[in-house]
Design a protein around this motif. Structure first.
Motif, PDB file in Angstrom:
ATOM      1  N   LEU A 198     -29.386   0.847  -5.176  1.00 65.85           N
ATOM      2  CA  LEU A 198     -28.279   0.169  -4.512  1.00 65.85           C
ATOM      3  C   LEU A 198     -27.339  -0.436  -5.552  1.00 65.85           C
ATOM      4  O   LEU A 198     -27.767  -1.224  -6.404  1.00 65.85           O
ATOM      5  CB  LEU A 198     -28.824  -0.922  -3.584  1.00 65.85           C
ATOM      6  N   ASP A 199     -26.089  -0.078  -5.466  1.00 67.17           N
ATOM      7  CA  ASP A 199     -25.112  -0.485  -6.475  1.00 67.17           C
ATOM      8  C   ASP A 199     -24.455  -1.808  -6.097  1.00 67.17           C
ATOM      9  O   ASP A 199     -23.351  -1.851  -5.553  1.00 67.17           O
ATOM     10  CB  ASP A 199     -24.058   0.609  -6.646  1.00 67.17           C
ATOM     11  N   LEU A 200     -25.170  -2.892  -6.381  1.00 70.74           N
ATOM     12  CA  LEU A 200     -24.602  -4.237  -6.248  1.00 70.74           C
ATOM     13  C   LEU A 200     -24.632  -4.940  -7.604  1.00 70.74           C
ATOM     14  O   LEU A 200     -24.729  -6.166  -7.670  1.00 70.74           O
ATOM     15  CB  LEU A 200     -25.392  -5.042  -5.217  1.00 70.74           C
ATOM     16  N   ALA A 201     -24.543  -4.146  -8.671  1.00 73.92           N
ATOM     17  CA  ALA A 201     -24.728  -4.695 -10.012  1.00 73.92           C
ATOM     18  C   ALA A 201     -23.659  -5.695 -10.404  1.00 73.92           C
ATOM     19  O   ALA A 201     -23.825  -6.440 -11.372  1.00 73.92           O
ATOM     20  CB  ALA A 201     -24.776  -3.557 -11.036  1.00 73.92           C
ATOM     21  N   PHE A 202     -22.559  -5.752  -9.653  1.00 70.13           N
ATOM     22  CA  PHE A 202     -21.485  -6.690  -9.985  1.00 70.13           C
ATOM     23  C   PHE A 202     -21.806  -8.117  -9.546  1.00 70.13           C
ATOM     24  O   PHE A 202     -21.205  -9.068 -10.035  1.00 70.13           O
ATOM     25  CB  PHE A 202     -20.174  -6.242  -9.314  1.00 70.13           C
ATOM     26  N   ILE A 203     -22.743  -8.300  -8.613  1.00 71.81           N
ATOM     27  CA  ILE A 203     -22.941  -9.623  -8.008  1.00 71.81           C
ATOM     28  C   ILE A 203     -23.471 -10.627  -9.014  1.00 71.81           C
ATOM     29  O   ILE A 203     -22.958 -11.746  -9.116  1.00 71.81           O
ATOM     30  CB  ILE A 203     -23.859  -9.514  -6.772  1.00 71.81           C
ATOM     31  N   CYS A 204     -24.486 -10.262  -9.770  1.00 70.66           N
ATOM     32  CA  CYS A 204     -25.029 -11.205 -10.757  1.00 70.66           C
ATOM     33  C   CYS A 204     -23.997 -11.590 -11.815  1.00 70.66           C
ATOM     34  O   CYS A 204     -23.811 -12.780 -12.079  1.00 70.66           O
ATOM     35  CB  CYS A 204     -26.293 -10.637 -11.396  1.00 70.66           C
ATOM     36  N   PRO A 205     -23.308 -10.637 -12.453  1.00 72.43           N
ATOM     37  CA  PRO A 205     -22.292 -11.063 -13.434  1.00 72.43           C
ATOM     38  C   PRO A 205     -21.160 -11.884 -12.839  1.00 72.43           C
ATOM     39  O   PRO A 205     -20.626 -12.769 -13.498  1.00 72.43           O
ATOM     40  CB  PRO A 205     -21.785  -9.746 -14.037  1.00 72.43           C
ATOM     41  N   TYR A 206     -20.795 -11.630 -11.583  1.00 70.44           N
ATOM     42  CA  TYR A 206     -19.812 -12.491 -10.927  1.00 70.44           C
ATOM     43  C   TYR A 206     -20.353 -13.921 -10.841  1.00 70.44           C
ATOM     44  O   TYR A 206     -19.652 -14.888 -11.174  1.00 70.44           O
ATOM     45  CB  TYR A 206     -19.518 -11.995  -9.514  1.00 70.44           C
ATOM     46  N   ALA A 207     -21.591 -14.057 -10.372  1.00 69.25           N
ATOM     47  CA  ALA A 207     -22.186 -15.394 -10.242  1.00 69.25           C
ATOM     48  C   ALA A 207     -22.242 -16.096 -11.590  1.00 69.25           C
ATOM     49  O   ALA A 207     -21.967 -17.304 -11.694  1.00 69.25           O
ATOM     50  CB  ALA A 207     -23.581 -15.285  -9.629  1.00 69.25           C
ATOM     51  N   MET A 208     -22.591 -15.346 -12.626  1.00 69.04           N
ATOM     52  CA  MET A 208     -22.661 -15.932 -13.967  1.00 69.04           C
ATOM     53  C   MET A 208     -21.288 -16.396 -14.429  1.00 69.04           C
ATOM     54  O   MET A 208     -21.139 -17.485 -15.002  1.00 69.04           O
ATOM     55  CB  MET A 208     -23.263 -14.916 -14.940  1.00 69.04           C
ATOM     56  N   GLN A 209     -20.265 -15.589 -14.173  1.00 66.51           N
ATOM     57  CA  GLN A 209     -18.917 -15.952 -14.617  1.00 66.51           C
ATOM     58  C   GLN A 209     -18.343 -17.120 -13.810  1.00 66.51           C
ATOM     59  O   GLN A 209     -17.520 -17.879 -14.322  1.00 66.51           O
ATOM     60  CB  GLN A 209     -18.006 -14.727 -14.547  1.00 66.51           C
ATOM     61  N   LEU A 210     -18.778 -17.270 -12.570  1.00 64.10           N
ATOM     62  CA  LEU A 210     -18.344 -18.430 -11.783  1.00 64.10           C
ATOM     63  C   LEU A 210     -18.813 -19.737 -12.412  1.00 64.10           C
ATOM     64  O   LEU A 210     -18.214 -20.792 -12.185  1.00 64.10           O
ATOM     65  CB  LEU A 210     -18.870 -18.316 -10.347  1.00 64.10           C
ATOM     66  N   PHE A 211     -19.883 -19.664 -13.217  1.00 66.94           N
ATOM     67  CA  PHE A 211     -20.402 -20.862 -13.871  1.00 66.94           C
ATOM     68  C   PHE A 211     -19.489 -21.371 -14.988  1.00 66.94           C
ATOM     69  O   PHE A 211     -19.734 -22.438 -15.551  1.00 66.94           O
ATOM     70  CB  PHE A 211     -21.809 -20.597 -14.401  1.00 66.94           C
ATOM     71  N   LYS A 212     -18.453 -20.623 -15.308  1.00 66.22           N
ATOM     72  CA  LYS A 212     -17.477 -21.138 -16.275  1.00 66.22           C
ATOM     73  C   LYS A 212     -16.862 -22.443 -15.776  1.00 66.22           C
ATOM     74  O   LYS A 212     -16.502 -23.315 -16.576  1.00 66.22           O
ATOM     75  CB  LYS A 212     -16.376 -20.098 -16.511  1.00 66.22           C
ATOM     76  N   SER A 213     -16.764 -22.585 -14.444  1.00 67.52           N
ATOM     77  CA  SER A 213     -16.180 -23.811 -13.896  1.00 67.52           C
ATOM     78  C   SER A 213     -17.112 -25.003 -14.052  1.00 67.52           C
ATOM     79  O   SER A 213     -16.696 -26.150 -13.826  1.00 67.52           O
ATOM     80  CB  SER A 213     -15.821 -23.612 -12.418  1.00 67.52           C
ATOM     81  N   LYS A 214     -18.363 -24.750 -14.466  1.00 67.71           N
ATOM     82  CA  LYS A 214     -19.301 -25.841 -14.782  1.00 67.71           C
ATOM     83  C   LYS A 214     -19.437 -26.030 -16.290  1.00 67.71           C
ATOM     84  O   LYS A 214     -20.333 -26.723 -16.751  1.00 67.71           O
ATOM     85  CB  LYS A 214     -20.680 -25.546 -14.177  1.00 67.71           C
ATOM     86  N   GLY A 215     -18.556 -25.384 -17.041  1.00 61.91           N
ATOM     87  CA  GLY A 215     -18.577 -25.546 -18.488  1.00 61.91           C
ATOM     88  C   GLY A 215     -19.474 -24.569 -19.223  1.00 61.91           C
ATOM     89  O   GLY A 215     -19.673 -24.703 -20.442  1.00 61.91           O
ATOM     90  N   TYR A 216     -20.006 -23.578 -18.526  1.00 62.58           N
ATOM     91  CA  TYR A 216     -20.859 -22.582 -19.170  1.00 62.58           C
ATOM     92  C   TYR A 216     -20.019 -21.540 -19.904  1.00 62.58           C
ATOM     93  O   TYR A 216     -18.896 -21.219 -19.498  1.00 62.58           O
ATOM     94  CB  TYR A 216     -21.744 -21.885 -18.137  1.00 62.58           C
ATOM     95  N   ILE A 217     -20.585 -21.006 -20.976  1.00 58.60           N
ATOM     96  CA  ILE A 217     -19.969 -19.907 -21.719  1.00 58.60           C
ATOM     97  C   ILE A 217     -20.599 -18.603 -21.243  1.00 58.60           C
ATOM     98  O   ILE A 217     -21.813 -18.512 -21.052  1.00 58.60           O
ATOM     99  CB  ILE A 217     -20.187 -20.085 -23.234  1.00 58.60           C
ATOM    100  N   PHE A 218     -19.789 -17.580 -21.023  1.00 58.67           N
ATOM    101  CA  PHE A 218     -20.264 -16.245 -20.664  1.00 58.67           C
ATOM    102  C   PHE A 218     -19.751 -15.275 -21.711  1.00 58.67           C
ATOM    103  O   PHE A 218     -18.540 -15.112 -21.862  1.00 58.67           O
ATOM    104  CB  PHE A 218     -19.776 -15.850 -19.269  1.00 58.67           C
ATOM    105  N   GLU A 219     -20.669 -14.645 -22.463  1.00 60.06           N
ATOM    106  CA  GLU A 219     -20.257 -13.776 -23.561  1.00 60.06           C
ATOM    107  C   GLU A 219     -21.031 -12.465 -23.528  1.00 60.06           C
ATOM    108  O   GLU A 219     -22.035 -12.323 -22.837  1.00 60.06           O
ATOM    109  CB  GLU A 219     -20.483 -14.467 -24.919  1.00 60.06           C
ATOM    110  N   ASP A 220     -20.548 -11.541 -24.354  1.00 61.83           N
ATOM    111  CA  ASP A 220     -21.225 -10.260 -24.500  1.00 61.83           C
ATOM    112  C   ASP A 220     -22.527 -10.441 -25.266  1.00 61.83           C
ATOM    113  O   ASP A 220     -22.600 -11.231 -26.218  1.00 61.83           O
ATOM    114  CB  ASP A 220     -20.318  -9.271 -25.242  1.00 61.83           C
ATOM    115  N   CYS A 221     -23.554  -9.692 -24.880  1.00 63.65           N
ATOM    116  CA  CYS A 221     -24.866  -9.839 -25.510  1.00 63.65           C
ATOM    117  C   CYS A 221     -24.871  -9.420 -26.975  1.00 63.65           C
ATOM    118  O   CYS A 221     -25.793  -9.780 -27.725  1.00 63.65           O
ATOM    119  CB  CYS A 221     -25.918  -9.041 -24.749  1.00 63.65           C
ATOM    120  N   ASN A 222     -23.865  -8.668 -27.414  1.00 59.07           N
ATOM    121  CA  ASN A 222     -23.827  -8.273 -28.827  1.00 59.07           C
ATOM    122  C   ASN A 222     -23.706  -9.479 -29.752  1.00 59.07           C
ATOM    123  O   ASN A 222     -24.044  -9.404 -30.931  1.00 59.07           O
ATOM    124  CB  ASN A 222     -22.671  -7.308 -29.083  1.00 59.07           C
ATOM    125  N   VAL A 223     -23.232 -10.588 -29.211  1.00 53.71           N
ATOM    126  CA  VAL A 223     -23.130 -11.814 -30.011  1.00 53.71           C
ATOM    127  C   VAL A 223     -24.527 -12.322 -30.389  1.00 53.71           C
ATOM    128  O   VAL A 223     -24.720 -12.925 -31.452  1.00 53.71           O
ATOM    129  CB  VAL A 223     -22.360 -12.902 -29.238  1.00 53.71           C
TER     130      VAL A 223
END
Length: 331
Positions: free
Chosen positions: A228-253
């Motif tokens: 089931l292709d819902l792979a966008f939901i988790c990264p969306y939720a993670m990026q919404l946490f930017k409004s709580k001061g969280y950093i979201f970056e690429d794993c290559n870092v």
């Protein structure tokens, strides 16, 4: 500080074997295997409970009736039966495909155990076998930090965001008024939360969007081939946490420490045979005439598999039943 790997079904014993070969020293300290009870009993019969730490998802999912109704796991005892029945069971109906995001249910367990620094990874990830390196890896991840393998901006944001908006009133600390989101690959989803409350907040947002997909009317979302292709939901939720001061970056870092790889991802042809021949692999000339078991495919493709893995990983050994590989540790 843990890596969580979610598996189900008898074919996944193959990947447990590969982990035991490539990363024997770190399994007990750094890996949690998240699985269903039926599959766990299969693995226990073969003695895998002696080597791995298992957490049973049923104990958590039983509190989520929508998941129990829609996110079904095929229960068959043998590899042959499983591979034969995989496509008939996950039959292409948008709401009856393999529930990839079922691994979200590890989050309440991690909150209960006060494990705030962790990564959910696919089972075809290979971890460095050094305890010290993995310890330093997790120490290098700052608080309020989330990471995945990132791609370009998601052009489908406005059609997908409504999955989140129904419940937005429940989360006043989150700003849902967003205009851009990055796409991201699910082979690693890394987190270092400030608190258990934040961890559970992300779970509730993630799970709420999944439940809205199943119970709402969103025919333009979902689909997939087996999975089931819902792979966008988790990264969306993670990026919404930017409004709580969280950093979201690429794993290559974060994936290297002192120029040594902590992990490496590689899709495995020999145990994803249910997909059939894949675009981009034509030049390997894989023989799909017998895909009844993983070992039958390996026997018919030893030269092709050697060629494939020589381009991706370090080969330990190729037998009639397994292709053992490990990571290229140094960049």
């Amino acid at each position: 500080m843990k890596f969580i790997i979610t598996i189900a079904g008898p074919t996944m014993m193959y990947r447990l074997d590969l982990m035991k070969k490539s990363s024997p020293d770190i399994i007990k300290d750094y890996i949690i295997i998240f699985t269903d009870r039926y599959s766990y009993n299969l693995y226990k019969e073969k003695g895998y409970h002696n080597d791995f730490n298992f957490v049973i998802m049923d104990d958590i999912r039983n509190n989520f009736p929508i998941s129990l109704e829609y996110e079904q796991i095929l229960e068959l005892p043998t590899e042959e039966e499983y591979l034969k029945n995989l496509y008939p069971f996950y039959n292409g109906n948008n709401k009856k495909l393999f529930p990839y995001d079922i691994h979200r249910f590890i989050l309440p367990y991690l909150a209960e155990q006060n494990i705030l620094n962790f990564a959910i990874i696919d089972s075809d990830m290979i971890l460095n076998n050094s305890k010290d390196l993995l310890a330093n890896y997790f120490k290098s991840i700052p608080k309020s930090y989330l990471y995945m393998h990132m791609f370009d901006l998601d052009l489908n944001l406005q059609s997908r965001l409504p999955l989140f908006l129904k419940n937005q009133h429940l989360y006043p600390d989150i700003n849902f008024n967003v205009t851009t989101m990055n796409q991201a690959d699910g082979f690693i989803r890394g987190f270092n939360f400030n608190s258990k409350e934040d961890l559970l907040l992300l779970f509730n947002i993630w799970n709420g969007a999944i439940e809205e997909y199943f119970t709402g009317h969103h025919p333009h979302i979902g689909g997939g081939n087996v999975i089931l292709d819902l792979a966008f939901i988790c990264p969306y939720a993670m990026q919404l946490f930017k409004s709580k001061g969280y950093i979201f970056e690429d794993c290559n870092v974060t994936r290297t420490i002192h120029n040594q790889r902590c992990y490496q991802h590689c899709t495995r042809p020999e145990d994803t045979i249910y997909f059939g021949a894949r675009g981009g692999w034509q030049h390997y000339n894989f023989n799909y005439s017998n895909v009844s078991t993983i070992s039958n495919f390996i026997k018919n493709n030893k030269d092709q598999l050697r060629k494939y893995y020589n381009n991706h990983l370090s080969i330990i050994d190729i037998t009639d039943t397994h292709v053992y590989t490990t990571i290229y540790e140094n960049l």
